[in-house]
Write a protein that holds these residues in place. Sequence first.
Motif, PDB file in Angstrom:
ATOM      1  N   LEU A   6       0.860  -1.166   0.000  1.00 10.47           N
ATOM      2  CA  LEU A   6       0.000   0.000   0.000  1.00 10.47           C
ATOM      3  C   LEU A   6       0.901   1.222   0.000  1.00 10.47           C
ATOM      4  O   LEU A   6       1.751   1.359   0.877  1.00 10.47           O
ATOM      5  N   MET A 179      -3.223   6.729  -1.530  1.00  6.60           N
ATOM      6  CA  MET A 179      -2.611   5.408  -1.344  1.00  6.60           C
ATOM      7  C   MET A 179      -3.541   4.357  -1.907  1.00  6.60           C
ATOM      8  O   MET A 179      -4.754   4.394  -1.690  1.00  6.60           O
ATOM      9  N   LYS A 181      -3.337  -0.074  -3.477  1.00  6.43           N
ATOM     10  CA  LYS A 181      -2.513  -1.283  -3.593  1.00  6.43           C
ATOM     11  C   LYS A 181      -1.646  -1.181  -4.832  1.00  6.43           C
ATOM     12  O   LYS A 181      -2.087  -0.682  -5.861  1.00  6.43           O
TER      13      LYS A 181
ATOM     14  N   LYS B  20      -5.064   5.541   7.633  1.00 10.27           N
ATOM     15  CA  LYS B  20      -3.993   4.678   7.141  1.00 10.27           C
ATOM     16  C   LYS B  20      -4.081   3.285   7.769  1.00 10.27           C
ATOM     17  O   LYS B  20      -3.952   2.272   7.079  1.00 10.27           O
ATOM     18  N   ALA B  23      -6.901   1.496   6.230  1.00  6.15           N
ATOM     19  CA  ALA B  23      -6.569   1.059   4.869  1.00  6.15           C
ATOM     20  C   ALA B  23      -5.659  -0.179   4.915  1.00  6.15           C
ATOM     21  O   ALA B  23      -5.875  -1.146   4.190  1.00  6.15           O
ATOM     22  N   TYR B  24      -4.646  -0.142   5.787  1.00  7.23           N
ATOM     23  CA  TYR B  24      -3.755  -1.305   5.924  1.00  7.23           C
ATOM     24  C   TYR B  24      -4.524  -2.526   6.414  1.00  7.23           C
ATOM     25  O   TYR B  24      -4.261  -3.650   5.978  1.00  7.23           O
ATOM     26  N   LEU B  27      -6.177  -3.999   3.557  1.00  2.00           N
ATOM     27  CA  LEU B  27      -5.173  -4.707   2.741  1.00  2.00           C
ATOM     28  C   LEU B  27      -4.920  -6.101   3.312  1.00  2.00           C
ATOM     29  O   LEU B  27      -4.890  -7.101   2.590  1.00  2.00           O
ATOM     30  N   LYS B  31      -8.884  -6.857   0.875  1.00  2.00           N
ATOM     31  CA  LYS B  31      -9.819  -5.945   0.206  1.00  2.00           C
ATOM     32  C   LYS B  31      -9.073  -5.027  -0.762  1.00  2.00           C
ATOM     33  O   LYS B  31      -7.871  -4.816  -0.633  1.00  2.00           O
ATOM     34  N   GLU B  32      -9.839  -4.446  -1.695  1.00  2.00           N
ATOM     35  CA  GLU B  32      -9.331  -3.312  -2.453  1.00  2.00           C
ATOM     36  C   GLU B  32      -9.442  -2.098  -1.533  1.00  2.00           C
ATOM     37  O   GLU B  32     -10.416  -1.967  -0.801  1.00  2.00           O
ATOM     38  N   VAL B  33      -8.456  -1.223  -1.560  1.00  2.00           N
ATOM     39  CA  VAL B  33      -8.495  -0.062  -0.655  1.00  2.00           C
ATOM     40  C   VAL B  33      -8.044   1.206  -1.369  1.00  2.00           C
ATOM     41  O   VAL B  33      -7.245   1.154  -2.297  1.00  2.00           O
ATOM     42  N   SER B  34      -8.598   2.333  -0.944  1.00  2.00           N
ATOM     43  CA  SER B  34      -8.021   3.618  -1.354  1.00  2.00           C
ATOM     44  C   SER B  34      -8.040   4.562  -0.163  1.00  2.00           C
ATOM     45  O   SER B  34      -8.934   4.488   0.690  1.00  2.00           O
ATOM     46  N   TRP B  35      -7.042   5.413  -0.103  1.00  2.00           N
ATOM     47  CA  TRP B  35      -6.854   6.365   1.005  1.00  2.00           C
ATOM     48  C   TRP B  35      -6.510   7.699   0.374  1.00  2.00           C
ATOM     49  O   TRP B  35      -5.469   7.816  -0.254  1.00  2.00           O
ATOM     50  N   MET B  36      -7.444   8.633   0.443  1.00  2.00           N
ATOM     51  CA  MET B  36      -7.227   9.916  -0.215  1.00  2.00           C
ATOM     52  C   MET B  36      -7.296  11.047   0.810  1.00  2.00           C
ATOM     53  O   MET B  36      -8.348  11.370   1.326  1.00  2.00           O
ATOM     54  N   PRO B  37      -6.140  11.635   1.140  1.00  9.18           N
ATOM     55  CA  PRO B  37      -6.113  12.653   2.190  1.00  9.18           C
ATOM     56  C   PRO B  37      -6.410  14.047   1.643  1.00  9.18           C
ATOM     57  O   PRO B  37      -6.259  14.300   0.454  1.00  9.18           O
ATOM     58  N   TYR B  39      -4.479  17.106   1.563  1.00 11.45           N
ATOM     59  CA  TYR B  39      -3.050  17.277   1.860  1.00 11.45           C
ATOM     60  C   TYR B  39      -2.640  18.735   1.858  1.00 11.45           C
ATOM     61  O   TYR B  39      -1.484  19.069   1.737  1.00 11.45           O
ATOM     62  N   LYS B 153       1.947  -2.754  10.299  1.00 17.35           N
ATOM     63  CA  LYS B 153       2.468  -2.374   8.982  1.00 17.35           C
ATOM     64  C   LYS B 153       2.615  -0.860   8.848  1.00 17.35           C
ATOM     65  O   LYS B 153       3.525  -0.371   8.187  1.00 17.35           O
TER      66      LYS B 153
END
Lengths: 359, 183
Positions: A6, A179, A181, B20, B23-24, B27, B31-37, B39, B153
């Motif tokens: 990730l 972020m 995969k 985060k 999201a980890y 993972l 699963k499929e994951v997305s993390w959109m901050p 920023y 992680k």
Amino acid sequence: MEEVKLMKGNEAIAEAAIRCGCDGYFGYPITPQSEVLETLMVLEPWKKTGMVVLQAESETASINMVYGGAGCGKRVMTSSSSPGISLMQEGLSYIAGAELPCVVVNVTRGGPGLGTIQPSQSDYFQTVKGGGHGDYKLITLAPASVQEMADHLCLAFDLAFKYRNPVMVLSDGLIGQMMEKVQLPDYQPRLTNEQIREKYPWATLGKKGRDKQNVITSLELVSEEMEKVNNRLQQKYREVEANEVRYETFLCDDADYLLVAFGSSARICQKSVELLREEGIKVGLFRPITLYPYPVSQIHEYAKQVKGMLSVEMNAGQMVEDVRLAVNGLVPVEFYGRYGGMIPTPEEIVKALKEKLMA
Amino acid sequence: MKEEIIIAGFGGQGVLSMGKILAYSGLMQGKEVSWMPSYGPEQRGGTANVTVILSDEKISSPILQEYDTAIILNQPSLDKFEPRIKKGGTLLYDGHGFVREPKRKDINIYRIDALETSIALNMAKAFNMFILGGLLKIRPIVEIENVLLGLKKSLPERHHHLLAQNETALRKGIEILIPIHVL
């Protein structure tokens, strides 16, 4: 293959660079792409592969270091964001003129001027229509996921060397900062100087028994000769246009309407397509992956099938001009965009499609 | 399964790192994951938020108009995101420092006094893990074991001695959840 990890798009760029045998990265920090240089510094590739990572004194210096490295046949790159990429335009024109391979990553932010640090796609014109001076072209890849940030970086190096031409990876703050995969490519060794001499006989790595020295230049004061240089460049661009068009379609086969979008806009549009399909409206998404060469004939073919197209961009309407050229008047081509760092939502795009094409 | 989550609060509350860890955890769970901050300048003291999506299928847009679940840690974020929770969705908020309580009647609302509890237990730095524990009680989208793996992680190794404290916080969070309005 490596395990799935990730990471941010910017981190994926750095990881992929080391893995695809990059010899040198020269760059200067700027939001929203500073993690590229940061990650390279943390990974310390000079200890593992011998790759040079250097923070230059400016973007102008960075691109000229890239010019020098590329002249030696090395796999070199830089990355920046919009204002920094503007500073590199002179160097890019020189590198294109001297026919050297290199990779430049633009993690675009909103402009003009210093603008904002939020994502934007407003550097489309700068990238595919010129930016620097003279009749040159940048092969341009537009990643739409963190995985593609890694994949396109490696592809960019391959294309750069195949055509001896600079390649731009045109991304934006959204893909750079998010972020997802990613499965990183396997390590590929850097070439030795001997291998470079053999593979790239134009590289300036010393005369070593040859009669004449290699000369890297973009200068040719005799116009008849300079026209020949341009002819050679144009011939190369026609070859690129014939061989390197890349695109992706999503539910286009039975579509009555098409959304056309690249990079992060395409991700958002995909959700819009899902929402519209739930309502029974047959919409597809056409995503150009190469912005130069542009998928002109492919879009033209769809124009024979659909009732209209909507170009969705995070700018005030740039790629829409290329969609209109490709469609050539067959069906209406409308535009919807947000700019200055604003990101359209899937619902906004649904509304725009209905208002502009179905009303 | 698909869960679209917004986590929002002040910069420094651990908003981005909570996202985060989530999201980890996704993972780890395959699963499929997305993390959109966000920023922007938010990191320097204003409001910060992160959109986290966990899904069995490939994720299209990482940017959303509406969310299944909102985790809200300050007033400006409540004002901004309460109207953007899907009907029947879930709002989880920390009870500290609100002048206006959530008012929607068509969503599930839970409060968690994580700040108060974390200070009382001398574990203020694990504040966001109490919240995450609360979330997992209402929305068991990932197994606790995978959260612990995800935590490992996402934490740099020099902080691994804090893993046990974080686990305690996570489990305590499950206990201190208060239902306010459940459909």
